[in-house]
Design a protein around this motif. Structure first.
Motif, short mmCIF file in Angstrom:
data_model
loop_
_atom_site.label_atom_id
_atom_site.label_comp_id
_atom_site.label_asym_id
_atom_site.label_seq_id
_atom_site.Cartn_x
_atom_site.Cartn_y
_atom_site.Cartn_z
N SER A 93 0.84 -1.19 0.00
CA SER A 93 0.00 0.00 0.00
C SER A 93 0.88 1.24 0.00
CB SER A 93 -0.95 0.01 1.20
OG SER A 93 -0.24 -0.09 2.41
N VAL A 94 0.29 2.37 -0.42
CA VAL A 94 1.07 3.58 -0.65
C VAL A 94 0.30 4.79 -0.13
CG1 VAL A 94 2.22 5.02 -2.39
CG2 VAL A 94 2.02 2.55 -2.76
N PHE A 95 1.03 5.71 0.53
CA PHE A 95 0.50 7.03 0.85
C PHE A 95 1.26 8.05 0.01
CE2 PHE A 95 1.08 11.08 3.05
CZ PHE A 95 -0.24 11.46 3.24
N PHE A 96 0.53 8.90 -0.71
CA PHE A 96 1.17 9.89 -1.58
C PHE A 96 1.20 11.27 -0.92
CE2 PHE A 96 -0.17 6.82 -4.88
CZ PHE A 96 1.06 6.61 -5.47
N CYS A 97 2.31 11.96 -1.13
CA CYS A 97 2.49 13.32 -0.64
C CYS A 97 3.20 14.12 -1.72
CB CYS A 97 3.23 13.31 0.69
SG CYS A 97 4.77 12.37 0.67
N ASN A 98 3.98 15.14 -1.34
CA ASN A 98 4.51 16.07 -2.33
C ASN A 98 6.02 16.15 -2.41
OD1 ASN A 98 1.75 17.35 -2.84
ND2 ASN A 98 2.02 17.66 -0.65
N SER A 99 6.74 15.50 -1.49
CA SER A 99 8.19 15.64 -1.46
C SER A 99 8.81 14.51 -0.65
CB SER A 99 8.58 16.98 -0.81
OG SER A 99 8.27 16.97 0.58
N GLY A 100 10.13 14.42 -0.71
CA GLY A 100 10.84 13.42 0.07
C GLY A 100 10.76 13.68 1.56
N PRO A 134 6.34 17.56 -8.72
CA PRO A 134 6.48 17.21 -7.30
C PRO A 134 5.55 16.07 -6.88
CG PRO A 134 6.29 19.59 -7.58
CD PRO A 134 5.95 18.98 -8.90
N ILE A 135 6.15 15.03 -6.31
CA ILE A 135 5.39 13.92 -5.74
C ILE A 135 6.30 13.16 -4.78
CG2 ILE A 135 5.98 12.30 -7.62
CD1 ILE A 135 3.15 11.11 -7.29
N GLY A 136 5.73 12.66 -3.72
CA GLY A 136 6.44 11.79 -2.78
C GLY A 136 5.54 10.63 -2.43
N ALA A 137 6.12 9.60 -1.84
CA ALA A 137 5.32 8.42 -1.49
C ALA A 137 5.96 7.67 -0.34
CB ALA A 137 5.18 7.50 -2.70
N LEU A 138 5.11 7.17 0.55
CA LEU A 138 5.50 6.21 1.57
C LEU A 138 4.87 4.88 1.18
CD1 LEU A 138 6.56 5.20 4.32
CD2 LEU A 138 4.47 6.11 5.36
N CYS A 139 5.70 3.88 0.95
CA CYS A 139 5.26 2.57 0.46
C CYS A 139 5.49 1.54 1.56
CB CYS A 139 6.04 2.19 -0.80
SG CYS A 139 6.17 3.54 -2.01
N LEU A 145 -1.40 3.07 9.88
CA LEU A 145 -2.13 4.33 9.88
C LEU A 145 -3.59 4.14 9.46
CD1 LEU A 145 0.58 6.68 8.33
CD2 LEU A 145 -0.01 6.39 10.74
N LYS A 146 -4.48 4.82 10.18
CA LYS A 146 -5.92 4.70 9.97
C LYS A 146 -6.48 6.03 9.44
CE LYS A 146 -5.62 0.62 11.80
NZ LYS A 146 -5.51 -0.54 10.88
N PRO A 147 -7.72 6.02 8.89
CA PRO A 147 -8.32 7.27 8.40
C PRO A 147 -8.30 8.36 9.47
CG PRO A 147 -9.62 5.41 7.68
CD PRO A 147 -8.58 4.85 8.60
N GLY A 148 -7.87 9.55 9.06
CA GLY A 148 -7.80 10.69 9.97
C GLY A 148 -6.46 10.87 10.65
N GLU A 149 -5.56 9.88 10.55
CA GLU A 149 -4.27 9.96 11.24
C GLU A 149 -3.17 10.61 10.40
OE1 GLU A 149 -4.59 6.27 14.41
OE2 GLU A 149 -3.43 5.97 12.58
N HIS A 150 -3.36 10.67 9.10
CA HIS A 150 -2.39 11.35 8.25
C HIS A 150 -3.09 11.71 6.95
CE1 HIS A 150 1.59 12.81 7.63
NE2 HIS A 150 1.75 12.17 6.50
N ALA A 151 -2.67 12.82 6.34
CA ALA A 151 -3.35 13.27 5.13
C ALA A 151 -2.50 14.31 4.41
CB ALA A 151 -4.72 13.87 5.48
N SER A 152 -2.93 14.64 3.18
CA SER A 152 -2.26 15.67 2.39
C SER A 152 -3.26 16.26 1.41
CB SER A 152 -1.07 15.08 1.62
OG SER A 152 -0.56 16.02 0.70
N THR A 153 -3.35 17.58 1.35
CA THR A 153 -4.27 18.20 0.40
C THR A 153 -3.88 17.89 -1.04
OG1 THR A 153 -4.87 19.99 1.90
CG2 THR A 153 -5.18 20.40 -0.45
N PHE A 154 -2.62 18.12 -1.36
CA PHE A 154 -2.17 17.97 -2.75
C PHE A 154 -1.64 16.57 -3.05
CE2 PHE A 154 -1.60 22.54 -1.92
CZ PHE A 154 -2.41 23.06 -2.92
#
Length: 404
Positions: free
Chosen positions: A84-91, A256-261, A269-278
């Motif tokens: 599974s992957v969480f996407f963000c904007n940078s390293g 710009p893109i980052g990811a935690l895989c 991590l569960k819903p509401g514990e981490h997020a990113s607008t972009f």
């Protein structure tokens, strides 16, 4: 704000491995935005893909499903050890997410006490680099990046990179009174810290100890991932799978893109514990999907391995010709470092002189000059780059003899 010590160079356009300044002078780019422009500058396939995406949809909230995001996560899942992957904007953001994941794992899985004295620890290496945000820069094992921003975030301890004995001693001290270590965060190859490749035996031992203690092993692949090392992922060079790894830089090819895989066992991590607008918006993920497609269509990891071997040989020949100036070469694939002799020119001086020769390079510390060109670079470009580098080395001021 005055946060950058910029070179007096204004770049206005690029094509492939070349960039042009405002005066029309052309430079061979072995920086690629610091390991970012995977497909080179102004790639035709990237231009077309992003233009089509912009006509379709550029951004929606993560409150809704995003097909491009799901497709890119699926590609990472299908081609790595992650599930599974969480996407963000940078390293830095990806590493911040990894730090939060590590603490959650420490509390949930290892039962680490949350009091100030007994809070979870993350072990990282000296000379590492994990980003500029406060937790990521604390994780960075280089005190120069901490100065002026104290107090740093609590919960980090450091050890010498590739040193099994030192790592084991630190781990045993931290665990002496009960569970304390939540994660070990390592770069498979240290880029900013001097282009230091990981030692296979060291990483395998760390993996064994993390399994034994149920500690997360997290790899920072922000610079080494996405084909740069000659493998799709840096961990493949070591024969060791992490529980989680972070990506950015080359994944978006300039967007710009980052990811935690993460593996399923680390997915805390569960819903509401981490997020990113972009994070993971359609444009960024279309860029990532385009890079992924081209990596496979053109077999760019294998190309990077071949070009890296050629570059390393060319640089070794340079060492033989000028042993008074340079003493070695180290790296993987198209992430190579030329190690300068003590007492000779500093890396920043060589970089400046190379710029005068029409070649862009980047320092990795004070004594290493780093090559991180686009993965599309060809042999003729590498030969030209080393010729220009040689001229730059010879143009640097001669080493000052030490007083007897």
């Amino acid at each position: 704000m005055n946060t950058y010590g910029r070179f007096p160079l204004e770049l206005v356009r690029g094509r492939g491995v070349w960039v042009w300044d405002k005066q029309g002078r052309r430079y061979l780019d072995a920086v690629a935005g610091i390991a970012v422009c995977t497909l080179g500058h102004s790639s035709r396939v990237m231009r077309k893909a992003l233009e089509r995406q912009l006509r379709k949809l550029q951004h929606v909230s993560n409150l809704y499903r995003i097909p491009e995001q799901e497709q890119l996560a699926g590609w990472i899942r299908d081609n790595s050890c992650a599930e599974s992957v969480f996407f963000c904007n940078s390293g830095a953001e990806a590493n911040e997410a990894a730090i939060k994941l590590a603490r959650k794992h420490g509390h949930q899985v290892r039962g680490i006490d949350t009091s100030h004295e007994r809070g979870p620890l993350i072990l990282t290496a000296h000379a590492s680099f994990h980003g500029r945000t406060l937790a990521a820069v604390t994780a960075t094992g280089q005190p120069k990046y901490h100065q002026g921003f104290e107090p740093m975030v609590q919960g980090f301890r450091y050890f010498p990179y590739n040193d099994i004995s030192a790592f084991e001693a630190l781990l045993h001290r931290c665990e002496a009174a009960g569970p304390r270590v939540a994660a070990v965060l390592l770069e498979p190859l240290q880029g900013e810290g001097g282009v230091n490749p990981g030692d296979v035996a060291f990483f395998q031992r760390v993996r064994d100890l993390c399994d034994q203690y149920k500690i997360l092993l997290i790899f920072d692949e922000v610079q080494v991932g996405v084909g740069r090392t000659g493998r799709l992922w840096g961990y493949q060079k070591l024969g060791v799978e992490p529980d989680a790894f972070t990506l950015a830089k080359g994944l978006g090819g300039g967007f710009p893109i980052g990811a935690l895989c993460v593996k399923a066992s680390a997915d805390q991590l569960k819903p509401g514990e981490h997020a990113s607008t972009f994070g993971g918006n359609p444009m960024a993920c279309r860029a990532g999907l385009t890079v992924a497609s081209e990596l496979q269509r053109r077999n760019l990891p294998a190309h990077a391995e071949q070009m890296g071997a050629l570059l390393q040989n060319l640089l070794l020949e340079l060492v033989e010709r000028h042993p008074q100036l340079v003493k070695g070469v180290r790296g993987w694939g198209l992430l190579q470092g030329l190690v300068l002799q003590a007492g000779g020119p500093k890396a920043i001086d060589v970089v400046k002189a190379a710029m005068d020769q029409g070649l862009l390079l980047v320092p990795a510390g004070t004594d290493v000059v780093r090559f991180v060109p686009p993965l599309t670079i060809q042999p003729r470009h590498l030969r030209l780059a080393v010729k220009r580098l040689e001229k730059a080395l010879l143009a640097c001021p001669s080493p000052t003899p030490s007083a007897s």
